[in-house]
Structure formats: structure tokens, C-alpha cells
Motif scaffolding. Structure first.
Motif, PDB file in Angstrom:
ATOM      1  N   HIS A 299       4.612   2.646  11.859  1.00 33.59           N
ATOM      2  CA  HIS A 299       4.722   4.079  11.866  1.00 33.59           C
ATOM      3  C   HIS A 299       3.207   4.675  11.682  1.00 33.59           C
ATOM      4  O   HIS A 299       2.209   4.252  11.571  1.00 33.59           O
ATOM      5  N   ALA A 300       3.192   6.048  12.458  1.00 33.90           N
ATOM      6  CA  ALA A 300       1.713   6.528  12.677  1.00 33.90           C
ATOM      7  C   ALA A 300       1.328   7.324  11.442  1.00 33.90           C
ATOM      8  O   ALA A 300       0.187   7.223  11.291  1.00 33.90           O
ATOM      9  N   ASN A 301       2.167   7.694  10.450  1.00 32.46           N
ATOM     10  CA  ASN A 301       1.857   8.280   9.420  1.00 32.46           C
ATOM     11  C   ASN A 301       2.696   8.175   8.176  1.00 32.46           C
ATOM     12  O   ASN A 301       4.020   8.231   8.380  1.00 32.46           O
ATOM     13  N   PHE A 302       2.473   7.539   7.030  1.00 35.70           N
ATOM     14  CA  PHE A 302       3.170   7.085   5.878  1.00 35.70           C
ATOM     15  C   PHE A 302       3.431   8.349   5.067  1.00 35.70           C
ATOM     16  O   PHE A 302       4.172   8.224   4.108  1.00 35.70           O
ATOM     17  N   ILE A 303       2.364   9.279   5.247  1.00 30.57           N
ATOM     18  CA  ILE A 303       2.664  10.692   4.245  1.00 30.57           C
ATOM     19  C   ILE A 303       3.820  11.208   4.450  1.00 30.57           C
ATOM     20  O   ILE A 303       4.006  11.798   5.415  1.00 30.57           O
ATOM     21  N   GLU A 304       4.596  11.561   3.533  1.00 34.87           N
ATOM     22  CA  GLU A 304       5.807  12.353   3.630  1.00 34.87           C
ATOM     23  C   GLU A 304       5.802  13.431   3.108  1.00 34.87           C
ATOM     24  O   GLU A 304       5.238  13.871   2.256  1.00 34.87           O
TER      25      GLU A 304
ATOM     26  N   ALA B  58       0.993  -1.421   0.071  1.00 37.44           N
ATOM     27  CA  ALA B  58      -0.108   0.083  -0.014  1.00 37.44           C
ATOM     28  C   ALA B  58       1.004   1.089   0.054  1.00 37.44           C
ATOM     29  O   ALA B  58       0.541   2.049  -0.627  1.00 37.44           O
ATOM     30  N   HIS B  59       2.031   1.293   0.789  1.00 39.80           N
ATOM     31  CA  HIS B  59       2.853   2.351   0.887  1.00 39.80           C
ATOM     32  C   HIS B  59       3.360   2.559  -0.647  1.00 39.80           C
ATOM     33  O   HIS B  59       3.507   3.558  -0.912  1.00 39.80           O
ATOM     34  N   ALA B  60       3.943   1.594  -1.167  1.00 41.39           N
ATOM     35  CA  ALA B  60       4.337   1.670  -2.639  1.00 41.39           C
ATOM     36  C   ALA B  60       3.627   2.063  -3.534  1.00 41.39           C
ATOM     37  O   ALA B  60       3.790   3.320  -4.306  1.00 41.39           O
ATOM     38  N   ALA B  61       2.310   1.752  -3.357  1.00 40.63           N
ATOM     39  CA  ALA B  61       1.311   2.464  -4.380  1.00 40.63           C
ATOM     40  C   ALA B  61       0.880   3.762  -4.109  1.00 40.63           C
ATOM     41  O   ALA B  61       0.743   4.673  -5.175  1.00 40.63           O
ATOM     42  N   HIS B  62       1.180   4.173  -2.857  1.00 40.52           N
ATOM     43  CA  HIS B  62       0.695   5.606  -2.459  1.00 40.52           C
ATOM     44  C   HIS B  62       2.156   6.508  -3.039  1.00 40.52           C
ATOM     45  O   HIS B  62       2.109   7.514  -3.747  1.00 40.52           O
ATOM     46  N   LYS B  63       3.380   5.891  -2.804  1.00 38.63           N
ATOM     47  CA  LYS B  63       4.405   6.792  -3.355  1.00 38.63           C
ATOM     48  C   LYS B  63       4.460   6.873  -4.930  1.00 38.63           C
ATOM     49  O   LYS B  63       5.024   7.640  -5.406  1.00 38.63           O
ATOM     50  N   GLY B  64       4.043   5.732  -5.579  1.00 38.28           N
ATOM     51  CA  GLY B  64       4.041   5.756  -6.973  1.00 38.28           C
ATOM     52  C   GLY B  64       3.051   6.402  -7.630  1.00 38.28           C
ATOM     53  O   GLY B  64       2.774   6.355  -8.872  1.00 38.28           O
ATOM     54  N   ALA B  65       2.043   6.732  -6.887  1.00 37.18           N
ATOM     55  CA  ALA B  65       0.801   7.211  -7.359  1.00 37.18           C
ATOM     56  C   ALA B  65       0.869   8.851  -8.188  1.00 37.18           C
ATOM     57  O   ALA B  65       1.579   9.547  -7.942  1.00 37.18           O
ATOM     58  N   ALA B  66       0.095   8.743  -9.218  1.00 38.47           N
ATOM     59  CA  ALA B  66       0.158   9.910 -10.096  1.00 38.47           C
ATOM     60  C   ALA B  66      -0.629  10.996  -9.157  1.00 38.47           C
ATOM     61  O   ALA B  66      -1.414  10.601  -8.145  1.00 38.47           O
TER      62      ALA B  66
ATOM     63  N   THR C 292      -4.635   6.618  -2.824  1.00 38.20           N
ATOM     64  CA  THR C 292      -3.807   5.734  -2.054  1.00 38.20           C
ATOM     65  C   THR C 292      -3.484   5.917  -0.638  1.00 38.20           C
ATOM     66  O   THR C 292      -3.127   5.321   0.197  1.00 38.20           O
ATOM     67  N   ALA C 293      -3.667   7.450  -0.208  1.00 37.63           N
ATOM     68  CA  ALA C 293      -3.650   7.904   1.058  1.00 37.63           C
ATOM     69  C   ALA C 293      -4.642   7.012   1.999  1.00 37.63           C
ATOM     70  O   ALA C 293      -4.661   6.774   3.111  1.00 37.63           O
ATOM     71  N   LYS C 294      -5.930   6.942   1.243  1.00 35.04           N
ATOM     72  CA  LYS C 294      -7.246   6.296   2.197  1.00 35.04           C
ATOM     73  C   LYS C 294      -6.835   5.064   2.363  1.00 35.04           C
ATOM     74  O   LYS C 294      -7.306   4.362   3.166  1.00 35.04           O
ATOM     75  N   LEU C 295      -6.150   4.388   0.952  1.00 35.47           N
ATOM     76  CA  LEU C 295      -5.775   2.984   1.190  1.00 35.47           C
ATOM     77  C   LEU C 295      -4.786   2.639   2.425  1.00 35.47           C
ATOM     78  O   LEU C 295      -4.937   1.601   3.008  1.00 35.47           O
ATOM     79  N   LEU C 296      -3.907   3.546   2.635  1.00 34.51           N
ATOM     80  CA  LEU C 296      -3.042   3.398   3.702  1.00 34.51           C
ATOM     81  C   LEU C 296      -3.546   3.576   5.127  1.00 34.51           C
ATOM     82  O   LEU C 296      -3.182   2.618   5.714  1.00 34.51           O
TER      83      LEU C 296
END
Length: 141
Positions: free
Chosen positions: A136-141, A101-109, A116-120
Motif C-alpha cells: 500500500h502506498a499510504n496506510f493512513i486512513e 507498525a500499522h496496528a500500533a498506528h491504528k491503536g495509538a492515542a 506512529t505515522a512516522k513509524l509506518l
């Protein structure tokens, strides 16, 4: 059984369940829903979450990451992108699901970042529900 319906849950790896159920609680993309015998015909997409099935033996929970549910008066069929019985989930399996899920978020258009943030967030909620550490509490960088 008079007040039951057929429930089938299938993932690409295996058939996870085929039982008579009284209720199926579904993590729908547009919100959680409960299907019971006699439910109006409905098709919904799944979001990552916990799918719970109530049978005469009790409640069984499955972690699903997406897919589709077809609901009808006679039963529910769920085709999950990925699914695991909660009692079979390990930290290793959960961590891999979360990493995907994190990889999908980082690679998202840019137009898919919110989805993808909702997915995470949904994946973190699965871990919280079943007592696994998301690290991790939050994966959004």
C-alpha cells in the motif's frame, strides 16, 4: 586492526553481529549518524531503518525497528527491539513487521498518531531499500 572498533548488535531473539568495524551507520531517532573509531560517547534511540556496518569484508546491512545504540571511542553496541540481516529478510517477515507498525498506528492515542505515522513511513522505507513490497502506498486512513 588500528582503525577499527568493536561492534555488537543484539536483538531479543539472538546476537546478530560481533565484529571489528571501521564505520557503523545508525538510523537514529533524531537523524542518521555514522560512528567511527574514537567517536565521542553518545547514546541514541533508534528509529526503524537500515543499520549498516563496514568491516574489512565489506558492508553488512540490518533492518532494525527500534532500540538503543551506545557509541564510544572503543566501539558501538546496539540493542535492537527487532533486527534482521537484510539478506535474511523475506516478504513474510517484512509484511509482519509492517502489520505490527500499522496496528500500533491504528491503536495509538491521539497524542501518538504522528509518532506512529512516522513509524509506518520508516517501515515502508525499509522495504523500499531492500526491494520488498509494502502493498500500500499510504496506510493512513
Amino acid at each position: 586492526m588500528a582503525n577499527t572498533m568493536q561492534f555488537d548488535l543484539v536483538s531479543p531473539e539472538r546476537k546478530l553481529a560481533s565484529v571489528q568495524a571501521t564505520e557503523v551507520m545508525i538510523p537514529g531517532a533524531d537523524g542518521d549518524m555514522t560512528a567511527m573509531p574514537g567517536h565521542a560517547p553518545t547514546i541514541t534511540t533508534l528509529r526503524p531503518g537500515i543499520l549498516a556496518v563496514v568491516t574489512a569484508e565489506g558492508i553488512t546491512e540490518y533492518a532494525v525497528t527500534g532500540g538503543f545504540a551506545e557509541i564510544g571511542p572503543e566501539g558501538v553496541t546496539v540493542l535492537a527491539e527487532r533486527g534482521h540481516p537484510v539478506d535474511e529478510m523475506t516478504q513474510k517477515v517484512y509484511s509482519q513487521m509492517l502489520a505490527d507498525a500499522h496496528a500500533a498506528h491504528k491503536g495509538a492515542a491521539s497524542d501518538m498518531v504522528d509518532a506512529t505515522a512516522k513509524l509506518l513511513a520508516d517501515m515502508v522505507a525499509i522495504g523500499t531499500h531492500i526491494g520488498l513490497d509494502h502493498d500500500h502506498a499510504n496506510f493512513i486512513e
